[in-house]
Design a protein around this motif. Structure first.
Motif, PDB file in Angstrom:
ATOM      1  N   ALA A  24      10.675   7.551  17.423  1.00 20.35           N
ATOM      2  CA  ALA A  24      11.912   7.694  18.192  1.00 20.35           C
ATOM      3  C   ALA A  24      12.528   6.319  18.385  1.00 20.35           C
ATOM      4  CB  ALA A  24      11.642   8.347  19.551  1.00 20.35           C
ATOM      5  N   ALA A  25      13.828   6.240  18.141  1.00 23.89           N
ATOM      6  CA  ALA A  25      14.573   4.982  18.259  1.00 23.89           C
ATOM      7  C   ALA A  25      13.971   3.910  17.356  1.00 23.89           C
ATOM      8  CB  ALA A  25      14.604   4.515  19.710  1.00 23.89           C
ATOM      9  N   SER A  26      13.268   4.345  16.304  1.00 26.77           N
ATOM     10  CA  SER A  26      12.627   3.384  15.400  1.00 26.77           C
ATOM     11  C   SER A  26      12.706   3.917  13.978  1.00 26.77           C
ATOM     12  CB  SER A  26      11.172   3.163  15.824  1.00 26.77           C
ATOM     13  OG  SER A  26      10.526   2.251  14.974  1.00 26.77           O
ATOM     14  N   GLN A  27      11.679   4.655  13.527  1.00 23.34           N
ATOM     15  CA  GLN A  27      11.666   5.159  12.155  1.00 23.34           C
ATOM     16  C   GLN A  27      12.574   6.378  11.965  1.00 23.34           C
ATOM     17  OE1 GLN A  27       7.716   6.052  10.847  1.00 23.34           O
ATOM     18  NE2 GLN A  27       7.020   3.938  10.910  1.00 23.34           N
ATOM     19  N   VAL A  28      12.809   7.119  13.031  1.00 24.06           N
ATOM     20  CA  VAL A  28      13.504   8.406  12.918  1.00 24.06           C
ATOM     21  C   VAL A  28      14.791   8.368  13.739  1.00 24.06           C
ATOM     22  CG1 VAL A  28      13.317  10.883  13.378  1.00 24.06           C
ATOM     23  CG2 VAL A  28      11.308   9.594  12.607  1.00 24.06           C
ATOM     24  N   GLU A  29      15.882   8.888  13.155  1.00 23.07           N
ATOM     25  CA  GLU A  29      17.136   8.902  13.895  1.00 23.07           C
ATOM     26  C   GLU A  29      17.017   9.823  15.108  1.00 23.07           C
ATOM     27  OE1 GLU A  29      17.595  11.896  10.475  1.00 23.07           O
ATOM     28  OE2 GLU A  29      16.768   9.881  10.764  1.00 23.07           O
ATOM     29  N   ASN A  30      17.815   9.547  16.123  1.00 27.69           N
ATOM     30  CA  ASN A  30      17.671  10.231  17.405  1.00 27.69           C
ATOM     31  C   ASN A  30      17.809  11.746  17.296  1.00 27.69           C
ATOM     32  OD1 ASN A  30      17.379   7.694  18.411  1.00 27.69           O
ATOM     33  ND2 ASN A  30      19.248   7.671  19.627  1.00 27.69           N
ATOM     34  N   GLU A  31      18.723  12.207  16.475  1.00 29.46           N
ATOM     35  CA  GLU A  31      18.949  13.653  16.376  1.00 29.46           C
ATOM     36  C   GLU A  31      17.693  14.381  15.907  1.00 29.46           C
ATOM     37  OE1 GLU A  31      21.790  16.733  13.842  1.00 29.46           O
ATOM     38  OE2 GLU A  31      22.500  14.698  14.230  1.00 29.46           O
ATOM     39  N   ARG A  32      17.011  13.799  14.899  1.00 29.71           N
ATOM     40  CA  ARG A  32      15.793  14.428  14.395  1.00 29.71           C
ATOM     41  C   ARG A  32      14.651  14.288  15.397  1.00 29.71           C
ATOM     42  NH1 ARG A  32      12.952  12.905   9.308  1.00 29.71           N
ATOM     43  NH2 ARG A  32      14.577  11.346   9.050  1.00 29.71           N
ATOM     44  N   ALA A  33      14.612  13.156  16.111  1.00 29.56           N
ATOM     45  CA  ALA A  33      13.581  12.966  17.135  1.00 29.56           C
ATOM     46  C   ALA A  33      13.739  13.991  18.257  1.00 29.56           C
ATOM     47  CB  ALA A  33      13.664  11.553  17.698  1.00 29.56           C
ATOM     48  N   ILE A  34      14.958  14.256  18.669  1.00 28.82           N
ATOM     49  CA  ILE A  34      15.216  15.237  19.728  1.00 28.82           C
ATOM     50  C   ILE A  34      14.851  16.642  19.243  1.00 28.82           C
ATOM     51  CG2 ILE A  34      17.071  16.361  21.036  1.00 28.82           C
ATOM     52  CD1 ILE A  34      18.357  13.549  21.285  1.00 28.82           C
ATOM     53  N   ALA A  35      15.164  16.933  17.981  1.00 30.23           N
ATOM     54  CA  ALA A  35      14.803  18.243  17.417  1.00 30.23           C
ATOM     55  C   ALA A  35      13.288  18.421  17.394  1.00 30.23           C
ATOM     56  CB  ALA A  35      15.376  18.380  16.007  1.00 30.23           C
ATOM     57  N   SER A  36      12.554  17.335  17.168  1.00 34.93           N
ATOM     58  CA  SER A  36      11.087  17.414  17.155  1.00 34.93           C
ATOM     59  C   SER A  36      10.541  17.707  18.547  1.00 34.93           C
ATOM     60  CB  SER A  36      10.492  16.104  16.620  1.00 34.93           C
ATOM     61  OG  SER A  36      10.843  15.914  15.259  1.00 34.93           O
ATOM     62  N   VAL A  37      11.151  17.129  19.580  1.00 34.71           N
ATOM     63  CA  VAL A  37      10.746  17.432  20.956  1.00 34.71           C
ATOM     64  C   VAL A  37      10.986  18.907  21.261  1.00 34.71           C
ATOM     65  CG1 VAL A  37      11.246  17.005  23.397  1.00 34.71           C
ATOM     66  CG2 VAL A  37      11.083  15.087  21.797  1.00 34.71           C
ATOM     67  N   HIS A  38      12.123  19.426  20.832  1.00 38.34           N
ATOM     68  CA  HIS A  38      12.417  20.846  21.066  1.00 38.34           C
ATOM     69  C   HIS A  38      11.440  21.741  20.311  1.00 38.34           C
ATOM     70  CE1 HIS A  38      16.835  19.697  22.182  1.00 38.34           C
ATOM     71  NE2 HIS A  38      15.960  19.365  23.094  1.00 38.34           N
ATOM     72  N   ALA A  39      11.038  21.316  19.107  1.00 34.06           N
ATOM     73  CA  ALA A  39      10.034  22.082  18.361  1.00 34.06           C
ATOM     74  C   ALA A  39       8.703  22.086  19.103  1.00 34.06           C
ATOM     75  CB  ALA A  39       9.856  21.491  16.962  1.00 34.06           C
ATOM     76  N   ALA A  40       8.373  20.959  19.743  1.00 31.48           N
ATOM     77  CA  ALA A  40       7.140  20.884  20.532  1.00 31.48           C
ATOM     78  C   ALA A  40       7.185  21.871  21.694  1.00 31.48           C
ATOM     79  CB  ALA A  40       6.939  19.456  21.059  1.00 31.48           C
ATOM     80  N   LEU A  41       8.301  21.902  22.390  1.00 30.35           N
ATOM     81  CA  LEU A  41       8.449  22.854  23.500  1.00 30.35           C
ATOM     82  C   LEU A  41       8.319  24.292  23.000  1.00 30.35           C
ATOM     83  CD1 LEU A  41      11.441  21.108  25.300  1.00 30.35           C
ATOM     84  CD2 LEU A  41       9.138  21.379  26.252  1.00 30.35           C
ATOM     85  N   ASP A  42       8.923  24.573  21.857  1.00 30.21           N
ATOM     86  CA  ASP A  42       8.861  25.926  21.282  1.00 30.21           C
ATOM     87  C   ASP A  42       7.432  26.304  20.900  1.00 30.21           C
ATOM     88  OD1 ASP A  42      11.595  26.201  21.576  1.00 30.21           O
ATOM     89  OD2 ASP A  42      12.049  25.700  19.476  1.00 30.21           O
ATOM     90  N   ALA A  43       6.610  25.302  20.550  1.00 29.66           N
ATOM     91  CA  ALA A  43       5.222  25.550  20.153  1.00 29.66           C
ATOM     92  C   ALA A  43       4.290  25.667  21.353  1.00 29.66           C
ATOM     93  CB  ALA A  43       4.740  24.435  19.231  1.00 29.66           C
ATOM     94  N   GLY A  44       4.835  25.500  22.567  1.00 29.95           N
ATOM     95  CA  GLY A  44       4.008  25.600  23.774  1.00 29.95           C
ATOM     96  C   GLY A  44       3.455  24.276  24.243  1.00 29.95           C
ATOM     97  N   ILE A  45       3.823  23.189  23.580  1.00 30.60           N
ATOM     98  CA  ILE A  45       3.398  21.865  24.025  1.00 30.60           C
ATOM     99  C   ILE A  45       4.147  21.535  25.308  1.00 30.60           C
ATOM    100  CG2 ILE A  45       3.474  19.387  23.499  1.00 30.60           C
ATOM    101  CD1 ILE A  45       3.112  20.168  20.527  1.00 30.60           C
ATOM    102  N   SER A  46       3.403  21.170  26.341  1.00 33.96           N
ATOM    103  CA  SER A  46       4.028  20.852  27.625  1.00 33.96           C
ATOM    104  C   SER A  46       3.888  19.375  27.985  1.00 33.96           C
ATOM    105  CB  SER A  46       3.405  21.696  28.746  1.00 33.96           C
ATOM    106  OG  SER A  46       2.020  21.401  28.886  1.00 33.96           O
ATOM    107  N   THR A  47       3.101  18.630  27.210  1.00 30.76           N
ATOM    108  CA  THR A  47       2.764  17.253  27.547  1.00 30.76           C
ATOM    109  C   THR A  47       3.419  16.285  26.565  1.00 30.76           C
ATOM    110  OG1 THR A  47       0.621  18.102  28.304  1.00 30.76           O
ATOM    111  CG2 THR A  47       0.865  15.726  28.136  1.00 30.76           C
ATOM    112  N   PHE A  48       4.066  15.261  27.108  1.00 34.57           N
ATOM    113  CA  PHE A  48       4.832  14.315  26.297  1.00 34.57           C
ATOM    114  C   PHE A  48       4.441  12.889  26.675  1.00 34.57           C
ATOM    115  CE2 PHE A  48       7.046  18.272  26.456  1.00 34.57           C
ATOM    116  CZ  PHE A  48       7.499  18.461  25.164  1.00 34.57           C
ATOM    117  N   ASP A  49       4.105  12.093  25.670  1.00 36.09           N
ATOM    118  CA  ASP A  49       3.619  10.730  25.895  1.00 36.09           C
ATOM    119  C   ASP A  49       4.556   9.716  25.259  1.00 36.09           C
ATOM    120  OD1 ASP A  49       1.188   8.877  26.583  1.00 36.09           O
ATOM    121  OD2 ASP A  49       1.759   8.365  24.529  1.00 36.09           O
ATOM    122  N   THR A  50       4.887   8.677  26.027  1.00 35.47           N
ATOM    123  CA  THR A  50       5.722   7.600  25.520  1.00 35.47           C
ATOM    124  C   THR A  50       5.278   6.300  26.176  1.00 35.47           C
ATOM    125  OG1 THR A  50       8.025   6.940  25.122  1.00 35.47           O
ATOM    126  CG2 THR A  50       7.541   7.960  27.263  1.00 35.47           C
TER     127      THR A  50
END
Length: 336
Positions: A24-50
């Motif tokens: 995020a904000a590095s190798q991957v453009e923000n739009e794709r990074a945000i889509a990946s977070v939404h995919a995590a939520l859809d998969a039932g992932i509730s925990t996010f580390d930064t």
């Protein structure tokens, strides 16, 4: 998705954590990074580390944007403090009271939240009294800005010292965030036994060994275009230690084990770290949303003992077990 308690606490997190270290904000453009977070939520992932140091605070901003509109009580947000941020001045690094108290306010603003569920000392600070660091964490807990406190890449002795001080100050250390994978097992000899003794769980990063355990890197072949191994911004530096033909061939030889469990090699790698009872969650990153969806399927997988033994046999002497490496992970001199 399955959920586990974090350390000796009543706090539950998802077995799979979404992390945005170099994605995020590095190798991957923000739009794709945000889509990946939404995919995590859809998969039932509730925990996010930064961490505030990721992309010099940029990763926290992207995560905060991605989580907007999500019920705050239904997710767990982890961040870290230590590394140099901002203009990287003389007080913009380490675990001093000044840096910790200023850093949490910046992190909360970027993440768009009033508190973080877990605030982690990103490394051990050899230049600040541990009492000063732990008192600052205790104050943040009492202020309600931090619910729980953890660390990252601390040695067994450092964990014991930190846990004792935390107890004196009225809170507890509940987690440690080390590198851990089927290829990288340096925590097993000392850190895990100490953690079990102290009521500390592992929140492990790089369970797929920077992508090597996915099997996409083949012995004797060029690295896939656009992969971490070809990223000159820094990703290549993290993965190069694994890019030896002998190691890559051993990973390919794990394919029959993965097939027997009806898993991809990446799913097998994530499921492998979750077989360790001291591991509460495995952090996965992603450059594409579909990677999150696939790797999240490792949650709840049970690998039979005979297949765990076969994995050990296949990887053999490619496995790193040197317990002394953990002590080298914290800077021996100030970066700023």
């Amino acid at each position: 998705m399955e959920y586990r308690y974090l350390g000796n606490s009543g706090f539950k997190i998802s077995e799979i954590t979404y992390g945005n270290w170099v994605t995020a904000a590095s190798q991957v453009e923000n739009e794709r990074a945000i889509a990946s977070v939404h995919a995590a939520l859809d998969a039932g992932i509730s925990t996010f580390d930064t961490a505030d140091v990721y992309a010099n605070t940029g990763a926290e901003t992207v995560l905060g944007e991605a989580l907007k509109g999500t019920r705050r009580q239904s997710i767990e947000i982890f961040t870290k403090v230590f590394g140099p941020t901002g203009p990287k001045g003389h007080n913009d690094v380490g675990l001093s009271r000044k840096h910790i108290l200023e850093s949490i306010d910046g992190s909360l603003q970027r993440l768009g939240t009033d508190y973080v569920d877990l605030y982690q000392a990103h490394r051990f600070d050899h230049f600040t009294p541990l009492e000063e660091t732990m008192q600052a964490f205790a104050d943040l807990v009492r202020q309600g800005k931090v619910l729980y406190v953890g660390v990252s890449e601390w040695t067994a002795d450092q964990l014991r010292q930190g846990a004792a001080l935390a107890k004196q100050l009225g809170f507890q250390l509940i987690s440690n965030q080390p590198e851990y994978s089927a290829l990288w097992r340096v925590i097993e000899g000392e850190v895990v036994p100490a953690s079990e003794e102290l009521g500390i769980s592992q929140v492990v990063w790089s369970p797929i060994a920077q992508g090597v355990l996915t099997g996409k890197y083949k012995p004797g072949q060029p690295h896939p275009e656009g992969s971490r191994a070809t990223d000159e911004k820094g990703g290549a530096n993290f993965i190069k230690r694994w890019l030896q033909d002998d190691v890559l061939q051993r990973v390919q030889d794990l394919k029959p084990v993965a097939d027997e469990l009806d898993l991809s090699l990446a799913q097998l790698a994530v499921a492998w770290v979750l077989q360790n009872d001291n591991v509460a969650t495995a952090i996965i990153g992603a450059s594409r949303p579909e990677q999150v969806t696939e790797n999240a399927k490792a949650a709840g997988v049970v690998i039979p003992a005979e297949l765990m033994a076969r994995i050990d046999e296949v990887l053999g002497d490619a496995i790193e077990r040197d317990t002394s490496i953990t002590a080298t992970r914290s800077p021996q001199q100030r970066e700023a």
